[in-house]
Design a protein around this motif. Sequence first.
Motif, PDB file in Angstrom:
ATOM      1  N   HIS A 125       0.834  -1.204   0.000  1.00  0.00           N
ATOM      2  CA  HIS A 125       0.000   0.000   0.000  1.00  0.00           C
ATOM      3  C   HIS A 125       0.866   1.251   0.000  1.00  0.00           C
ATOM      4  O   HIS A 125       0.637   2.198  -0.771  1.00  0.00           O
ATOM      5  CB  HIS A 125      -0.928  -0.030   1.226  1.00  0.00           C
ATOM      6  CG  HIS A 125      -1.992   1.014   1.192  1.00  0.00           C
ATOM      7  ND1 HIS A 125      -1.762   2.342   1.516  1.00  0.00           N
ATOM      8  CD2 HIS A 125      -3.323   0.937   0.856  1.00  0.00           C
ATOM      9  CE1 HIS A 125      -2.883   3.028   1.400  1.00  0.00           C
ATOM     10  NE2 HIS A 125      -3.851   2.208   1.005  1.00  0.00           N
ATOM     11  N   ALA A 126       1.871   1.262   0.868  1.00  0.00           N
ATOM     12  CA  ALA A 126       2.748   2.438   0.969  1.00  0.00           C
ATOM     13  C   ALA A 126       3.529   2.655  -0.321  1.00  0.00           C
ATOM     14  O   ALA A 126       3.683   3.792  -0.794  1.00  0.00           O
ATOM     15  CB  ALA A 126       3.697   2.272   2.149  1.00  0.00           C
ATOM     16  N   PHE A 127       4.027   1.563  -0.923  1.00  0.00           N
ATOM     17  CA  PHE A 127       4.817   1.702  -2.143  1.00  0.00           C
ATOM     18  C   PHE A 127       3.969   2.224  -3.302  1.00  0.00           C
ATOM     19  O   PHE A 127       4.377   3.132  -4.031  1.00  0.00           O
ATOM     20  CB  PHE A 127       5.444   0.352  -2.506  1.00  0.00           C
ATOM     21  CG  PHE A 127       6.356   0.422  -3.694  1.00  0.00           C
ATOM     22  CD1 PHE A 127       7.668   0.863  -3.559  1.00  0.00           C
ATOM     23  CD2 PHE A 127       5.915   0.087  -4.965  1.00  0.00           C
ATOM     24  CE1 PHE A 127       8.510   0.946  -4.652  1.00  0.00           C
ATOM     25  CE2 PHE A 127       6.746   0.168  -6.061  1.00  0.00           C
ATOM     26  CZ  PHE A 127       8.053   0.599  -5.896  1.00  0.00           C
ATOM     27  N   LEU A 128       2.800   1.646  -3.481  1.00  0.00           N
ATOM     28  CA  LEU A 128       1.936   2.089  -4.575  1.00  0.00           C
ATOM     29  C   LEU A 128       1.445   3.507  -4.366  1.00  0.00           C
ATOM     30  O   LEU A 128       1.242   4.249  -5.325  1.00  0.00           O
ATOM     31  CB  LEU A 128       0.752   1.133  -4.721  1.00  0.00           C
ATOM     32  CG  LEU A 128       1.085  -0.285  -5.211  1.00  0.00           C
ATOM     33  CD1 LEU A 128      -0.186  -1.118  -5.311  1.00  0.00           C
ATOM     34  CD2 LEU A 128       1.785  -0.254  -6.552  1.00  0.00           C
ATOM     35  N   ASP A 129       1.272   3.890  -3.113  1.00  0.00           N
ATOM     36  CA  ASP A 129       0.845   5.261  -2.830  1.00  0.00           C
ATOM     37  C   ASP A 129       1.899   6.247  -3.307  1.00  0.00           C
ATOM     38  O   ASP A 129       1.591   7.278  -3.913  1.00  0.00           O
ATOM     39  CB  ASP A 129       0.599   5.409  -1.326  1.00  0.00           C
ATOM     40  CG  ASP A 129      -0.057   6.749  -0.992  1.00  0.00           C
ATOM     41  OD1 ASP A 129      -0.752   7.316  -1.870  1.00  0.00           O
ATOM     42  OD2 ASP A 129       0.132   7.241   0.129  1.00  0.00           O
ATOM     43  N   ARG A 130       3.180   5.923  -3.061  1.00  0.00           N
ATOM     44  CA  ARG A 130       4.252   6.801  -3.543  1.00  0.00           C
ATOM     45  C   ARG A 130       4.376   6.735  -5.058  1.00  0.00           C
ATOM     46  O   ARG A 130       4.573   7.748  -5.726  1.00  0.00           O
ATOM     47  CB  ARG A 130       5.590   6.396  -2.908  1.00  0.00           C
ATOM     48  CG  ARG A 130       5.695   6.653  -1.424  1.00  0.00           C
ATOM     49  CD  ARG A 130       7.139   6.543  -0.951  1.00  0.00           C
ATOM     50  NE  ARG A 130       7.736   5.256  -1.289  1.00  0.00           N
ATOM     51  CZ  ARG A 130       7.664   4.180  -0.509  1.00  0.00           C
ATOM     52  NH1 ARG A 130       7.019   4.236   0.639  1.00  0.00           N
ATOM     53  NH2 ARG A 130       8.251   3.055  -0.877  1.00  0.00           N
ATOM     54  N   ALA A 131       4.278   5.508  -5.588  1.00  0.00           N
ATOM     55  CA  ALA A 131       4.498   5.313  -7.024  1.00  0.00           C
ATOM     56  C   ALA A 131       3.441   6.000  -7.874  1.00  0.00           C
ATOM     57  O   ALA A 131       3.726   6.421  -9.005  1.00  0.00           O
ATOM     58  CB  ALA A 131       4.523   3.821  -7.340  1.00  0.00           C
ATOM     59  N   ARG A 132       2.213   6.097  -7.380  1.00  0.00           N
ATOM     60  CA  ARG A 132       1.146   6.653  -8.215  1.00  0.00           C
ATOM     61  C   ARG A 132       1.154   8.181  -8.237  1.00  0.00           C
ATOM     62  O   ARG A 132       0.407   8.796  -9.006  1.00  0.00           O
ATOM     63  CB  ARG A 132      -0.217   6.170  -7.715  1.00  0.00           C
ATOM     64  CG  ARG A 132      -0.665   6.753  -6.388  1.00  0.00           C
ATOM     65  CD  ARG A 132      -1.873   6.023  -5.827  1.00  0.00           C
ATOM     66  NE  ARG A 132      -2.310   6.586  -4.565  1.00  0.00           N
ATOM     67  CZ  ARG A 132      -3.273   7.496  -4.437  1.00  0.00           C
ATOM     68  NH1 ARG A 132      -3.914   7.928  -5.509  1.00  0.00           N
ATOM     69  NH2 ARG A 132      -3.602   7.964  -3.247  1.00  0.00           N
ATOM     70  N   GLN A 133       1.998   8.797  -7.403  1.00  0.00           N
ATOM     71  CA  GLN A 133       2.010  10.259  -7.333  1.00  0.00           C
ATOM     72  C   GLN A 133       2.587  10.856  -8.621  1.00  0.00           C
ATOM     73  O   GLN A 133       3.522  10.335  -9.186  1.00  0.00           O
ATOM     74  CB  GLN A 133       2.827  10.731  -6.125  1.00  0.00           C
ATOM     75  CG  GLN A 133       2.327  10.173  -4.808  1.00  0.00           C
ATOM     76  CD  GLN A 133       0.886  10.533  -4.523  1.00  0.00           C
ATOM     77  OE1 GLN A 133       0.449  11.646  -4.836  1.00  0.00           O
ATOM     78  NE2 GLN A 133       0.128   9.611  -3.953  1.00  0.00           N
TER      79      GLN A 133
END
Length: 958
Positions: free
Chosen positions: A950-958
């Motif tokens: 969740h944390a990784f995808l949250d950063r990646a989608r920015q």
Amino acid sequence: MSSMSSESSTDAALPKAWQAFVTKPGEDTAKAVAKELGEDANPAVVGSLRLMARTLAQRSANERSAMSRLIAAQLMGRVARAFMQATAAVRLAHLVQEGPKEQPVPRHDDPHGDDLVHTLDLLPPDKPKKLPEKTEKGRDWQTLDALDLAPGGKAPDQVTVDLVKLAQRVDDASDASSMGHLREALKLVDTISGGRFTYSRNRRDETVKKVPVRDTTREHIVRQIGFRTAPSLRGASAGLSAQNDLAASYWRTNFRQTVTSFAEKLQVSPEFGPGDILVNSPRLLRRLKMVLPSAVWADLSITPLFGTSGISVLSGAGKHSGVDWNKLLYELGATPSAYQLYELMDREKTSPEPDFTVDTEADLVQLITSGRFSRLQEIARGKSEIAPVCAMVEHLVLGLADKLGPDRYDALTANALRSLSQLLDIIVANEINPTVAMRAADLVMDEIAIVVAVGRYYTGTDYRNAMRVILLERAPSIATMFDKEIEVESQLMTSGMDAIATALYIALSSRRHKEVSRSTETIDYYETGELLNQLKKGERATPHKDVLIAALNPSTPAFAPSPVELVEDVRRSLETHKKGDAPFALIIDTTIEIAPEQGGRTQIDVVLDGLKGAVAAGALEVFLCKSFQKYASLGTGKVAAGDLTMLSAKGNLKSAYARAEALLQELDLDLAGHDEAQLVVHMLRHGHRDELALVRSAAQNARFVDEFCWPIEKGNLRQGTTYVDGIPLILRTTPTGDADALFKKLVLIDKRGSFSFLRTSYVDEIPSAGGVPGQYVRINTGHESKAAMVEYFYAFGHLATSTPPGATVPSTTPVRLDPLTIDSVHVHLKALDVAKETDSQITRYLNNILASYCAFAVQNVTDKATVVPLLVGFFVNSTGGVTIETQRYLAGELITLTRDRGKVGSDPTVLTALFNAAVVLPAWRRTPLARGLWSALDEIGTSEEARRLHAFLDRARQ
């Protein structure tokens, strides 16, 4: 030279001003050195220049590059060129990754070290250099987060680590051995890959904006960017690739689909009429007489576009629609050079004015002394997959210092050298990622072509001299007879088929077109069928034994050719030769030449050594024909040229006609004065040794694929061919699926219309193998790693032959490839699980084999959902040792398939696989995939794996 100080180790002398320059390098001190040297490149000055180059090569790469450029910028005329050539001849004396040690590093336990305080673990230096207090990541430059890097022991050979220098080394983007440089190069690759367009398209657009080439004689050179490398038929739309809307995948066969675009841009007279065709030479009309009925030939005429030679218009073909003109003309090698067409568009434009704000000679000196180039040279002498590729690039770049060097005050040349420097960064940063490195190497050819086209480096004499040197190297057994007993003449043609057709025309002309045979039928190129079959069947000629057509190596290999048997065949035919008869004609296609074993002989040396006596006696003429369109493995693929080299008896009047006809064909083609000739000669002069080295490298991959990845029953031509002796080509087919259609699904390799590229590719629609008709595909192996070969072909090959891993014979139940089910894949994976315990080769490439089955399943299994568990297992357990390209491909497939299902779920194994997959993707691709997957994360739970994803995808989608 009395003002120069001598060095005891050499008779050469450094200028007296040299010491001042070394002490304080700058424009003024460099100018003093240049003034002392003068502008006369006499032997003493040249000796001094060489000593200067050797002295500078003792310094670090960065110092050498900066100081060499300062000197080069101040030198003029022949002295400047001599310094450039002297610099090109000297390699950096120290490894880039180590750097020269100007002073010994104090030991950790040495109380007398002059710089002890500076080098002790955590103490800052007394007089630190002015450096930023923090790096962009917040690291303290003086203490590196208080990390103690000193070795623990007290042995004399254990020393401390200079932390400040280490910090500089890690973060200095100008140092080709630093992590900072690596990060910048990799960021560049991601930027290029994530753009909307290909590198070559961006280069054209950017160059037109920054360089004043519009409406000048240089405009076409910019328009050609991306044209020289045959494009992948997969049509890559963006990234580090070549693109040009006018490019053809294979020069002779489908160029005519775009030739009308050139014709529309030409202002010519006469106007094109219905059925008119552009051809390469007005002399083609003579050759058409070989294969056309008299009534058809009488309706034809040919008119040069301009003047009396070069590209011409064939008129009258429209009256005879029953003739397959396209096939007939490409078999005669009549396709016009698009490079000439490009130039003709600019024929009435003016040349650009010199730009005295640029200095391309200094730029080139700076480039070949840079850390990036020295690192390229180190890789070239190593054992990595791209070593022979780097050697090729090294020699072609150093060759730019050849002859007169680049056009010194030309803005377009300066622009090309900047791009070349950027591409070298990408190559050296991707030593362990060969696919990216080789894409950059492909694009290097465009930049080199620009520099030599503008500089007009070479003449027709240079071409003939280059071919002479190559022949002497590859056939040393006839060296003593050159010019004394055997006359050797090389002529520049537009293609290999142009050379063959010209040789055949010459041979038939001296026999009034009535006598031809092809005793070596089994190794002929299949593309010659129309021309040679007609002649053999007697439609226009009666078979006879005094003209023989052969190939050193075929483009569709089935049986090993034998140079010894060829010699014996010719000798038997020569037994009937009588004094006064026309010489026997041997026509050999030498496009694919094999690198000999250590201490061995080349095929061409065996042939010419066995026949040199007959040539010298006037009983035999030998025509060597070669295509440079696919000059073996140099990666260009699109040079519109070939060679016809004729060997005949010195002074033999019976061969005078043949020599004259070959020369007239070259003159009527008018190639030597055009752009493509510049690149051809440059490759021949500086890359001919790399040709054989690259063939050897790619051939090793071909043998590996044949023996391990896709083994077949030896001698069973219905499965393919097992002849891979020294050539990078393999034929394969499939018994239970459409071979062409299945290969089109192989995302990781290029579909090409030819062979000899740096990266692995394939050609479909091969109609036969060794006389056995079928649907064959030719694999053209490149220079990727053995691991990549496994990923490309292992699953395909073993499923196609229904032979599970570890098995030596096919299973009793054939695998259906069309359609392929996941059950068939699982059968093979179960066998793999057993075989890995006993087969060391399988154990070594286990993860690559698993990746191969994952990729082939994704591409061919109809029910994609059944492949997801396979991908999940791969990303949880099996990515180690798998190439980054395959990992990224499979990562994109896993994330896309999961996104399309709508819900991720809370299975920690799946979440771990998704995280591992997302991590390997480049930022430009990760972001859109992360956004698509984000909406499916609602029910993933609160486990550690869930929080991490969740944390990784949250950063990646920015």
